[in-house]
Scaffold this active site. Structure first.
Site, PDB file in Angstrom:
ATOM      1  N   TYR A   1      -7.942   7.795   5.515  1.00  0.00           N
ATOM      2  CA  TYR A   1      -7.768   6.488   4.881  1.00  0.00           C
ATOM      3  C   TYR A   1      -7.665   5.427   5.973  1.00  0.00           C
ATOM      4  CZ  TYR A   1      -6.478   8.015   0.136  1.00  0.00           C
ATOM      5  OH  TYR A   1      -6.476   8.515  -1.129  1.00  0.00           O
TER       6      TYR A   1
ATOM      7  N   GLU B   1       0.848  -1.207   0.000  1.00  0.00           N
ATOM      8  CA  GLU B   1       0.000   0.000   0.000  1.00  0.00           C
ATOM      9  C   GLU B   1       0.874   1.244   0.000  1.00  0.00           C
ATOM     10  OE1 GLU B   1      -1.980  -0.210   3.779  1.00  0.00           O
ATOM     11  OE2 GLU B   1      -2.624  -2.263   3.434  1.00  0.00           O
TER      12      GLU B   1
ATOM     13  N   ASP C   1       1.388  10.253   4.318  1.00  0.00           N
ATOM     14  CA  ASP C   1       2.088  11.088   5.266  1.00  0.00           C
ATOM     15  C   ASP C   1       1.081  11.997   5.950  1.00  0.00           C
ATOM     16  OD1 ASP C   1       4.352  11.815   6.451  1.00  0.00           O
ATOM     17  OD2 ASP C   1       5.115  13.072   4.826  1.00  0.00           O
TER      18      ASP C   1
ATOM     19  N   CYS D   1      31.151  28.246  29.141  1.00  0.00           N
ATOM     20  CA  CYS D   1      31.876  28.530  30.388  1.00  0.00           C
ATOM     21  C   CYS D   1      33.338  28.870  30.145  1.00  0.00           C
ATOM     22  CB  CYS D   1      31.774  27.347  31.344  1.00  0.00           C
ATOM     23  SG  CYS D   1      32.784  25.947  30.828  1.00  0.00           S
TER      24      CYS D   1
ATOM     25  N   CYS E   1      35.105  26.378  25.705  1.00  0.00           N
ATOM     26  CA  CYS E   1      33.653  26.162  25.722  1.00  0.00           C
ATOM     27  C   CYS E   1      32.909  27.477  25.458  1.00  0.00           C
ATOM     28  CB  CYS E   1      33.252  25.589  27.077  1.00  0.00           C
ATOM     29  SG  CYS E   1      31.477  25.497  27.301  1.00  0.00           S
TER      30      CYS E   1
ATOM     31  N   CYS F   1      30.646  24.229  34.379  1.00  0.00           N
ATOM     32  CA  CYS F   1      30.029  24.673  33.129  1.00  0.00           C
ATOM     33  C   CYS F   1      28.514  24.786  33.314  1.00  0.00           C
ATOM     34  CB  CYS F   1      30.354  23.698  31.999  1.00  0.00           C
ATOM     35  SG  CYS F   1      29.543  24.162  30.459  1.00  0.00           S
TER      36      CYS F   1
ATOM     37  N   LYS G   1       2.306   4.625   1.452  1.00  0.00           N
ATOM     38  CA  LYS G   1       2.475   5.096   2.839  1.00  0.00           C
ATOM     39  C   LYS G   1       2.119   6.576   2.889  1.00  0.00           C
ATOM     40  CE  LYS G   1       5.651   5.207   6.719  1.00  0.00           C
ATOM     41  NZ  LYS G   1       5.245   6.524   7.140  1.00  0.00           N
TER      42      LYS G   1
ATOM     43  N   LYS H   1      10.773   3.460   2.311  1.00  0.00           N
ATOM     44  CA  LYS H   1      10.714   4.909   2.052  1.00  0.00           C
ATOM     45  C   LYS H   1      11.338   5.249   0.699  1.00  0.00           C
ATOM     46  CE  LYS H   1       9.474   6.637   6.242  1.00  0.00           C
ATOM     47  NZ  LYS H   1       9.921   7.879   6.763  1.00  0.00           N
TER      48      LYS H   1
ATOM     49  N   CYS I   1      33.809  19.831  26.611  1.00  0.00           N
ATOM     50  CA  CYS I   1      34.129  20.929  27.520  1.00  0.00           C
ATOM     51  C   CYS I   1      34.620  20.296  28.814  1.00  0.00           C
ATOM     52  CB  CYS I   1      32.865  21.738  27.777  1.00  0.00           C
ATOM     53  SG  CYS I   1      32.947  22.708  29.270  1.00  0.00           S
TER      54      CYS I   1
HETATM   55  S1  IVH Z   1      -0.011   0.074   8.985  1.00  0.00           S
HETATM   56  C1  IVH Z   1       1.487  -1.261  13.565  1.00  0.00           C
HETATM   57  N1  IVH Z   1      -0.296   1.213   6.676  1.00  0.00           N
HETATM   58  O1  IVH Z   1       3.050   5.263   9.036  1.00  0.00           O
HETATM   59  C2  IVH Z   1       1.434  -0.117  12.637  1.00  0.00           C
HETATM   60  N2  IVH Z   1       0.603   2.543   8.417  1.00  0.00           N
HETATM   61  O2  IVH Z   1       5.735   5.402   9.938  1.00  0.00           O
HETATM   62  C3  IVH Z   1       0.646  -0.483  11.406  1.00  0.00           C
HETATM   63  N3  IVH Z   1       1.112   4.840   7.776  1.00  0.00           N
HETATM   64  O3  IVH Z   1       2.318   4.493  12.358  1.00  0.00           O
HETATM   65  C4  IVH Z   1       0.505   0.665  10.530  1.00  0.00           C
HETATM   66  N4  IVH Z   1       0.467   4.675   5.697  1.00  0.00           N
HETATM   67  O4  IVH Z   1       0.730   6.082  11.013  1.00  0.00           O
HETATM   68  C5  IVH Z   1       0.107   1.383   7.943  1.00  0.00           C
HETATM   69  N5  IVH Z   1      -0.628   2.057   4.557  1.00  0.00           N
HETATM   70  C6  IVH Z   1      -0.237   2.238   5.806  1.00  0.00           C
HETATM   71  C7  IVH Z   1       0.264   3.474   6.273  1.00  0.00           C
HETATM   72  C8  IVH Z   1       0.679   3.573   7.588  1.00  0.00           C
HETATM   73  C9  IVH Z   1       0.955   5.484   6.629  1.00  0.00           C
HETATM   74  C10 IVH Z   1       1.671   5.462   8.990  1.00  0.00           C
HETATM   75  C11 IVH Z   1       1.155   4.961  10.301  1.00  0.00           C
HETATM   76  C12 IVH Z   1       2.362   4.393  10.987  1.00  0.00           C
HETATM   77  C13 IVH Z   1       3.429   5.216  10.369  1.00  0.00           C
HETATM   78  C14 IVH Z   1       4.792   4.603  10.516  1.00  0.00           C
END
Ligand code: IVH
Length: 733
Positions: free
Chosen positions: A251, A141, A145, A442, A439, A463, A143, A345, A457
């Site tokens: 979501y 899925e 933000d 100090c 420092c 200090c 991720k 990431k 220091c």
């Molecule tokens: S599953 C046990 N799915 O990213 C945690 N998290 O960096 C299971 N996040 O804490 C989380 N997209 O807030 C999951 N498709 C996704 C996500 C997602 C964003 C967030 C979530 C998590 C954080 C970690």
């Protein structure tokens, strides 16, 4: 900014210029300790104070570095490592919500090899996946933000909403979540469990974000750095009418407490969410992975990265989840993140900016950290204003100077690191940066031990920066928690000579207005004045003085783990302090054992080092702290005498009732029914302490096939040895 205030920011020096692969164990251990302190500090600013000093990028870079070192040196993972906790305590002002199923975080991967390592970990944990032909399905899925959020439904009706907070306790944002149109207030149809916590992300679309900022600009309001900040900032308003006016979306992607299972796979769970009216983060994909080929995962990652800008909402990577829920359950969690999922990431982003100034800050241990102040620049939507220069070597190696144009990088969607200087853009009058010999606070000599990248220091207790940092730590929320004794007041009392050591805090009220002389030499104070009572000081009054004294009086009773943490022993964060408290139970026992352990051949030393989660360098720091006379003086001053100033209560074990709770167990050899990792995780889940080595205090040694020296030692010590079958029978009982 005052010099003292500057010290609050980045206190970090050692080794960051070295690739993780080049670190030796000592350097790694020092750096992990620094990272634990630093990240705890920034976690608090971010989660509790709503006043982050680091960009997300800076922050992620630190975490990533921490994780990379831990992967290379797993034996050095600290109990208080940032990898072991999720966020910070909930903000004041909101009601607290206890998450019955903790809201955890995800581990980060950055390159394909990290993903391979993660999958190898899954295969090693689940014995049946040892067979390379077994295919594992992975749910992929985007991720998002945003701000993670837990929605609680009772009989299909939305009853509350909460932020993640510390993971265990969040903030009650029910009123705010009810304003979001994506969130169903009543679930349609049937089939949902009676109790259902749907978890997901509150976020803003790119369009919504841009429109909001344009409106804010016209209205003279706050301009948000990115959609994530805008979403989080909107949800953290006590006044729900503000959230109602913001273009917030939701979501759904996982769940918390449920009264009954509603799916057998992640994929099926997502489909159920959809049928109950939730939006899903798309495009998702179900991918089959064999041990040999990750190609389909890589293809998904690349597809999403390529189309990232046309999704319409901000993402910072992808999330991969083991699809089968029975496997997820068995895989469980390791500290703050599930073993069954990981975040992959996106790649670093770069930008150029100018260094306006380089400033040195002094940490609690006296470490001097140079920090580059940058002309603010947005990198991938995050405003970057500062970057650590780590230490003198780093500055020298890169020849970084004030006025230079530098290339900065945020790796893993965060991270301002200075990659290098653009020589052509260097101003003609530029001069090399000279690292301070004294420092900045100090003026004591700054020294560097041979082989150590950090400069320190030498001022110690002279200090102001160091003493104030230590006092601040002592009074901080996770230690003595004295409201009103924050940095500003500690600095004030210190400068006036009223508080020089922790002991002075608890005698402050008695001394107040009784002709105490001020002055400790700091700020040129000669100490000749007689200070008036606090209530007549400028900016103080009857109420504020009384409030402070009440807070100090309330702080006089403290649990052993918080007390140990408050001492500010190098490398001993909250989790380590807890480990020590859990192990020794009372202050007197702890002090007795620490004194006895000064002899490295003693049983007390062996016992200390056998605590799982404590490494040799940590143990050395604890023992050196105890051996230092002025530290013993503070300990005596606080807890000694017939009427001690503070009362330290014994550690109370949580009441997890199982045949092995509180027992110390050691696994050795190969087990038949499960991997060693799964066995350890299971034992910890039942409240046992899993130790890495055998000592007199070990309760059970579980011996599998081809066990070696640990079994031998257990026999010599006459400990209880169990076969795997006996162990399984015991935990079932
Ligand atoms: S599953 C046990 N799915 O990213 C945690 N998290 O960096 C299971 N996040 O804490 C989380 N997209 O807030 C999951 N498709 C996704 C996500 C997602 C964003 C967030 C979530 C998590 C954080 C970690």
């Amino acid at each position: 900014m005052t010099k003292l205030a500057q010290n609050r920011t980045l206190n970090r020096t050692s080794n960051m210029d070295k690739a993780v692969q080049q670190l030796d164990a000592q350097e790694a251990s020092t750096e992990l300790a620094e990272l634990a302190n630093l990240l705890a500090y920034h976690d608090n600013l971010y989660h509790a104070e709503d006043a982050p000093e680091l960009s997300d990028a800076d922050y992620d870079a630190l975490r990533q570095r921490n994780n990379a070192i831990e992967v290379r040196f797993p034996e050095l993972i600290r109990a208080d490592s940032p990898s072991q906790k999720v966020g910070a305590e909930p903000a004041k002002g909101f009601k607290k919500v206890i998450h019955r199923v903790p809201m955890l975080s995800l581990d980060n991967a950055f390159v394909e090899d990290d993903i391979k390592d993660w999958l190898d970990g899954v295969r090693n944990f689940l014995r049946e996946l040892k067979d390379p032909d077994v295919i594992v399905e992975i749910d992929c899925e985007p991720k998002i933000d945003g701000l993670s959020c837990s929605l609680r439904y009772k009989n299909g009706v939305l009853v509350s909403g909460a932020t993640r907070g510390s993971g265990g306790v969040g903030e009650d944002i029910t009123a705010n979540v009810k304003t979001i149109s994506d969130i169903p207030k009543k679930l349609p149809g049937e089939g949902w469990p009676e109790v259902l916590e749907v978890r997901g992300e509150v976020y803003m679309t790119d369009d919504g974000f841009l429109k909001l900022n344009a409106e804010q600009e016209i209205a003279g309001g706050k301009i948000f750095a990115n959609p994530r900040n805008a979403a989080a900032g909107s949800m953290r308003q006590l006044d729900a009418t503000i959230a109602a006016r913001r273009p917030l979306r939701f979501y759904a992607y996982t769940w918390g407490e449920i009264s009954a299972p509603f799916a057998t796979t992640q994929w099926e769970a997502r489909a159920k969410f959809k049928s109950w009216g939730f939006e899903l983060n798309e495009p998702s994909r179900l991918v089959k992975v064999s041990e040999i080929s990750l190609s389909e995962l890589v293809a998904y990652y690349q597809d999403i990265e390529r189309n990232r800008s046309s999704l319409g909402f901000s993402i910072d990577g992808i999330v991969l989840k083991v699809n089968r829920l029975d496997w997820q359950n068995r895989l469980g969690f390791v500290s703050r993140s599930p073993r069954w999922a990981t975040a992959w990431k996106f790649a670093p982003e770069r930008a150029q900016t100018v260094i306006n100034a380089i400033e040195c800050q002094v940490g609690r241990s006296g470490k001097i950290t140079p920090v580059a102040h940058l002309a603010p620049i947005s990198v991938g939507g995050v405003l970057v204003q500062r970057a650590t220069l780590h230490n003198a070597d780093e500055i020298l190696r890169k020849d970084v100077r004030v006025g230079d144009t530098v290339m900065i990088q945020r790796a893993g969607d965060v991270i301002p690191q200075i990659i290098g200087v653009l020589q052509d853009a260097r101003p003609e009058n530029s001069v090399p940066y000279i690292f301070p010999t004294h420092c900045p606070v100090c003026d004591s000599l700054v020294v560097r031990e041979e082989g150590d990248a950090g400069s320190f220091c030498t001022g110690g207790l002279v200090c102001a920066a160091q003493v104030i940092e230590r006092l601040k730590h002592f009074a901080s929320r996770d230690a003595f928690d004295i409201e009103g004794l924050g940095e500003k007041n500690i600095a004030l009392f210190y400068e006036r000579g009223l508080i020089k050591t922790p002991v002075d805090i608890f005698t402050l009220e008695d001394r107040d207005g009784k002709g105490i002389k001020g002055g400790n030499g700091a700020s040129g104070d000669t100490g000749a004045r007689v200070l008036p009572p606090l209530r007549v000081w400028e900016g103080w009054g009857e109420t504020s003085a009384a409030k402070l004294f009440t807070a100090i009086r309330h702080a006089k009773v403290i649990s052993l783990d918080r007390f140990i943490y408050s001492l500010g022993i190098h490398q001993v964060g909250q989790a380590t302090a807890r480990l020590l408290a859990k192990h020794y139970l009372s202050l007197s026992e702890w002090r007795l054992c620490m004194n006895a352990a000064q002899d490295p051949d003693s049983e007390a030393y062996a016992n200390l080092i056998s605590i799982n989660g404590l490494g040799e360098s940590m143990v050395n720091d604890i023992l050196s702290f105890i051996a230092e006379p002025h530290n013993s003086e503070v300990l005596e001053g606080l807890t000694g005498g017939s009427e001690p100033l503070v009362t330290v209560t014994d550690f109370e074990r949580p009441s997890t009732l199982s045949a092995v709770s509180g027992k110390t167990v050691v696994f050795t050899g190969n087990l038949d029914t499960m991997s060693r990792n799964e066995a350890k995780a299971q034992a910890e889940g039942l409240g046992a302490n899993v130790a890495g080595s055998v000592s007199k205090k070990t309760d059970f040694v579980i011996v599998g096939a081809s066990a070696g020296s640990k079994e031998k030692k257990a026999r010599e010590l006459n400990l209880t040895i169990l076969s795997e079958a006996q162990w399984l029978a015991l935990i079932k009982s």
